[in-house]
Design a protein around this motif. Sequence first.
Motif, PDB file in Angstrom:
ATOM      1  N   ASP A 235       3.610   5.593  -5.762  1.00  0.00           N
ATOM      2  CA  ASP A 235       3.459   5.549  -7.217  1.00  0.00           C
ATOM      3  C   ASP A 235       2.375   6.508  -7.678  1.00  0.00           C
ATOM      4  N   GLN A 236       1.269   6.586  -6.920  1.00  0.00           N
ATOM      5  CA  GLN A 236       0.198   7.517  -7.262  1.00  0.00           C
ATOM      6  C   GLN A 236       0.689   8.959  -7.206  1.00  0.00           C
ATOM      7  N   THR A 237       1.513   9.265  -6.221  1.00  0.00           N
ATOM      8  CA  THR A 237       2.044  10.622  -6.103  1.00  0.00           C
ATOM      9  C   THR A 237       2.895  10.978  -7.316  1.00  0.00           C
ATOM     10  N   LEU A 238       3.734  10.043  -7.763  1.00  0.00           N
ATOM     11  CA  LEU A 238       4.567  10.291  -8.941  1.00  0.00           C
ATOM     12  C   LEU A 238       3.710  10.438 -10.190  1.00  0.00           C
ATOM     13  N   ARG A 239       2.695   9.605 -10.316  1.00  0.00           N
ATOM     14  CA  ARG A 239       1.797   9.709 -11.467  1.00  0.00           C
ATOM     15  C   ARG A 239       1.073  11.053 -11.471  1.00  0.00           C
ATOM     16  N   ALA A 240       0.652  11.497 -10.280  1.00  0.00           N
ATOM     17  CA  ALA A 240      -0.068  12.766 -10.182  1.00  0.00           C
ATOM     18  C   ALA A 240       0.815  13.924 -10.631  1.00  0.00           C
ATOM     19  N   ALA A 241       2.076  13.917 -10.204  1.00  0.00           N
ATOM     20  CA  ALA A 241       2.982  15.004 -10.584  1.00  0.00           C
ATOM     21  C   ALA A 241       3.199  15.042 -12.091  1.00  0.00           C
ATOM     22  N   ALA A 242       3.198  13.881 -12.741  1.00  0.00           N
ATOM     23  CA  ALA A 242       3.436  13.819 -14.180  1.00  0.00           C
ATOM     24  C   ALA A 242       2.250  14.315 -14.997  1.00  0.00           C
TER      25      ALA A 242
ATOM     26  N   ILE B  15      -4.871  13.732  -4.324  1.00  0.00           N
ATOM     27  CA  ILE B  15      -4.788  12.312  -3.978  1.00  0.00           C
ATOM     28  C   ILE B  15      -5.809  12.041  -2.887  1.00  0.00           C
ATOM     29  N   GLU B  16      -6.932  11.444  -3.269  1.00  0.00           N
ATOM     30  CA  GLU B  16      -8.018  11.163  -2.346  1.00  0.00           C
ATOM     31  C   GLU B  16      -8.014   9.681  -1.971  1.00  0.00           C
ATOM     32  N   PRO B  17      -8.751   9.317  -0.889  1.00  0.00           N
ATOM     33  CA  PRO B  17      -8.834   7.892  -0.528  1.00  0.00           C
ATOM     34  C   PRO B  17      -9.381   7.019  -1.646  1.00  0.00           C
ATOM     35  N   THR B  18     -10.203   7.614  -2.517  1.00  0.00           N
ATOM     36  CA  THR B  18     -10.779   6.848  -3.625  1.00  0.00           C
ATOM     37  C   THR B  18      -9.880   6.813  -4.851  1.00  0.00           C
ATOM     38  N   GLY B  19      -8.779   7.554  -4.826  1.00  0.00           N
ATOM     39  CA  GLY B  19      -7.862   7.579  -5.969  1.00  0.00           C
ATOM     40  C   GLY B  19      -7.512   8.992  -6.380  1.00  0.00           C
ATOM     41  N   LEU B  20      -6.949   9.118  -7.585  1.00  0.00           N
ATOM     42  CA  LEU B  20      -6.539  10.422  -8.087  1.00  0.00           C
ATOM     43  C   LEU B  20      -7.740  11.209  -8.606  1.00  0.00           C
ATOM     44  N   VAL B  21      -7.768  12.509  -8.293  1.00  0.00           N
ATOM     45  CA  VAL B  21      -8.799  13.420  -8.788  1.00  0.00           C
ATOM     46  C   VAL B  21      -8.095  14.555  -9.513  1.00  0.00           C
ATOM     47  N   LEU B  22      -8.439  14.757 -10.789  1.00  0.00           N
ATOM     48  CA  LEU B  22      -7.811  15.785 -11.606  1.00  0.00           C
ATOM     49  C   LEU B  22      -8.632  17.067 -11.540  1.00  0.00           C
ATOM     50  N   ASN B  23      -7.954  18.171 -11.251  1.00  0.00           N
ATOM     51  CA  ASN B  23      -8.595  19.484 -11.222  1.00  0.00           C
ATOM     52  C   ASN B  23      -8.310  20.169 -12.562  1.00  0.00           C
ATOM     53  N   LEU B  24      -9.343  20.247 -13.399  1.00  0.00           N
ATOM     54  CA  LEU B  24      -9.195  20.721 -14.768  1.00  0.00           C
ATOM     55  C   LEU B  24      -9.582  22.184 -14.894  1.00  0.00           C
ATOM     56  N   SER B  25      -8.840  22.914 -15.715  1.00  0.00           N
ATOM     57  CA  SER B  25      -9.089  24.330 -15.929  1.00  0.00           C
ATOM     58  C   SER B  25     -10.458  24.543 -16.562  1.00  0.00           C
TER      59      SER B  25
ATOM     60  N   HIS C 235     -12.475  16.082 -11.569  1.00  0.00           N
ATOM     61  CA  HIS C 235     -12.971  14.845 -12.171  1.00  0.00           C
ATOM     62  C   HIS C 235     -12.065  13.692 -11.744  1.00  0.00           C
ATOM     63  N   PRO C 236     -12.642  12.537 -11.400  1.00  0.00           N
ATOM     64  CA  PRO C 236     -11.801  11.395 -11.038  1.00  0.00           C
ATOM     65  C   PRO C 236     -11.031  10.892 -12.254  1.00  0.00           C
ATOM     66  N   LEU C 237      -9.908  10.255 -11.992  1.00  0.00           N
ATOM     67  CA  LEU C 237      -9.091   9.741 -13.084  1.00  0.00           C
ATOM     68  C   LEU C 237      -9.855   8.760 -13.952  1.00  0.00           C
ATOM     69  N   SER C 238     -10.793   8.022 -13.357  1.00  0.00           N
ATOM     70  CA  SER C 238     -11.564   7.041 -14.123  1.00  0.00           C
ATOM     71  C   SER C 238     -12.472   7.680 -15.169  1.00  0.00           C
ATOM     72  N   ALA C 239     -12.790   9.008 -15.009  1.00  0.00           N
ATOM     73  CA  ALA C 239     -13.658   9.700 -15.972  1.00  0.00           C
ATOM     74  C   ALA C 239     -12.890  10.253 -17.159  1.00  0.00           C
ATOM     75  N   ILE C 240     -11.565  10.216 -17.103  1.00  0.00           N
ATOM     76  CA  ILE C 240     -10.743  10.780 -18.164  1.00  0.00           C
ATOM     77  C   ILE C 240     -10.637   9.792 -19.315  1.00  0.00           C
TER      78      ILE C 240
ATOM     79  N   ALA D 145       0.834  -1.207   0.000  1.00  0.00           N
ATOM     80  CA  ALA D 145       0.000   0.000   0.000  1.00  0.00           C
ATOM     81  C   ALA D 145       0.867   1.255   0.000  1.00  0.00           C
ATOM     82  N   SER D 146       1.972   1.221   0.756  1.00  0.00           N
ATOM     83  CA  SER D 146       2.871   2.373   0.788  1.00  0.00           C
ATOM     84  C   SER D 146       3.508   2.615  -0.573  1.00  0.00           C
ATOM     85  N   VAL D 147       3.914   1.535  -1.249  1.00  0.00           N
ATOM     86  CA  VAL D 147       4.512   1.666  -2.579  1.00  0.00           C
ATOM     87  C   VAL D 147       3.489   2.205  -3.575  1.00  0.00           C
ATOM     88  N   MET D 148       2.245   1.714  -3.492  1.00  0.00           N
ATOM     89  CA  MET D 148       1.203   2.180  -4.411  1.00  0.00           C
ATOM     90  C   MET D 148       0.901   3.650  -4.191  1.00  0.00           C
TER      91      MET D 148
END
Length: 226
Positions: free
Chosen positions: A90-97, A202-212, A217-222, A84-87
Motif C-alpha cells: 500500500d505504501q508503494t502505491l501511495r508513493a507512486a501517486a 520508502i524507508e524503514p521509518t516510512g515514506l520520504v518525499l524528495n522535493l524539488s 522530507h518525511p511524509l509526517s512533515a508535509i 506488514a506485506s499488505v501495508m
Amino acid sequence: MSTITSPNVSGNSDNPWGSLGLASKTPERDTALGQADFLRLMTEQLKNQDPLKPLANAEFLGQLAQFSTVQGIEKMQGAMGAVASVMESDQTLRAAALVGHDALVEADTLDLAAGQTLNGEITAPSAGPITIEIVDGAGQRVRQMTVQANASGEHAWQWDGRDDAGQPAAGGRYSIRASAGSGDGAEALAVRVAARVDSVSIEPTGLVLNLSGLGSHPLSAIRRIG
C-alpha cells in the motif's frame, strides 16, 4: 592457468567418495515439534502413565492449553507478516501517486533556478501586515513583500521570482524570512513553501518525499499535497 588433476579412485575403499575429498553428509532433521508430534507424545504419555497415579485433568488441560497458546502465537505471527506485506504494498502505491504533485512543507532555505517563482502559506498570529524577505546566499536581501492578514490563521503568499528592481533573480540558494509587526516587537514566523514531489523513497521509518529545491522530507512533515 591452473590445472585440475583427477584424484586416484583406484582401490577397494568402502567410501569411494573419500578418495575424491568429499565427506558424506548426514541429512538434517527437523527438530521443531508440530501438532502431530505433540499429539503423539500426549498419546504415549496416556498409554504409559501409572494406573495408580493417572494424569490429573488439570495437568492434562494445562498441557493442551500450552500447545494451543503456541499454535495461536504462530498463527498470529503469520497473520502479522501478511499484514506488514499488505501495508508495504500500500505504501508503494501511495508513493507512486504522490510523484508530480505539489507538497506544502515548512522550510527556510531552498535552491531556486533563475527567475523561478514561489508560493506558499504562512500563519498570521493576528490581523495586520506580515513582512516576507527573500535573501540570497550572500545574505543580501533580494526582495521584500508584504502580506496583509485580515485575521489570524493561514494566508497564502507568492513571489514572482524578481528582485526589488523588477529583474529576474539569479539561480542559487535562498533563505526566506517572515515576521509580523515591526521594530523590537516583530515576531518571527514559520514559512511553508510549495514544491514539486520529484520522487518518493520508502524507508524503514516510512515514506520520504524528495522535493524539488527542498531536499528530502518525511511524509509526517508535509502539511498538504495538491
